[in-house]
Design a protein around this motif. Structure first.
Motif: not given
Length: 259
Positions: A76-82
């Motif tokens: 939920r945190i890294a996904g949007p950044l990736m």
């Protein structure tokens, strides 16, 4: 494509590195193509490698689209950044779609980053690599650029606690001369040549690294330099045990779902 996320992420990372007094040695950046596609192939020693491997292309004004396991994109945190940085998810159950996405990026002039060892090397030497990176380069008619990273394992690596706020850690990033494989080549031989080049760069980075581990810190030094990291053979055994444990856990979850 619009770059709303990637530049601020780089700027933030550089600010953090400066605050932590990370000491960079960055060499060979002239080998990064200023335009057009390329496959950047890096060794893998830490969970932070995509940040540092990406910095190899920064002096050339390029952004690297890394191929990374789908699970990171599900976070939920890294996904949007990736997703915002247009990295490429790799679903091991649907590898063809990941490969097609990488080819599309390469043919459109992007640099695609690959950790060809697939997982972090516990031995801190270059593990055996598969021919996927070579095949992508040939299919897209772009160069292969080998990269070696050394130092980030001290901040966060497999089997060790995160020490992200540790100050003054040197990080070495060496970029090698591009390789230009073509159709008709022996892809397995080119892959072996690529691994050899990566190993040479990594050994250079390790032997010329400015820090020597304290007596209680020898875990981050490879065995061939007197460190207590697992040998390649020991690391392979640990990887197999970990894979078997993950498989057993998956099967147990599936059994509970079905019951």
């Amino acid at each position: 494509m619009a770059e709303i996320v990637y530049p601020p992420v780089i700027k933030t990372a550089l600010g953090v590195f400066k605050a932590l007094n990370i000491k960079f040695r960055l060499e060979g950046t002239e080998h990064i193509p200023r335009t057009g596609g390329a496959v950047l192939v890096s060794n893998h020693v830490s969970y932070l490698d995509f940040i540092f491997a990406g910095l190899a292309a920064h002096p050339a004004g390029r952004l690297v689209r890394f191929m990374a396991k789908k699970e990171i994109f599900d976070n939920r945190i890294a996904g949007p950044l990736m997703r915002g940085m247009h990295h490429i998810p790799v679903d091991r159950n649907a590898g063809a779609s990941s490969y097609a996405a990488a080819l599309k990026a390469l043919k459109s002039g992007e640099i695609v980053g690959v950790f060809a060892e697939a997982t972090i090397s516990r031995s801190f030497t270059v593990k055996d690599i598969k021919s996927g990176a070579v095949r992508m380069a040939v299919a897209s008619k772009v160069p292969l650029v080998p990269v070696a990273i050394w130092g980030p394992q001290r901040l966060w690596t497999k089997g060790r606690k995160r020490r992200l706020l540790q100050r003054g850690v040197p990080v070495t990033i060496l970029v090698g001369e591009p390789m230009h494989p073509k159709r008709g080549d022996d892809y397995d031989q080119v892959t072996r040549d690529l691994r050899a080049r990566m190993s040479e760069l990594l050994e250079k980075a390790q032997r010329e690294y400015p820090d020597v581990p304290r007596s209680d810190e020898t875990w981050w030094q490879p065995a061939y330099l007197g460190g207590t990291a697992p040998t390649p053979e020991e690391a392979e055994k640990l990887d197999l045990e970990e894979a078997e444990a993950r498989k057993a856990a998956r099967e147990e979850r599936e059994r509970k779902k079905g019951s």
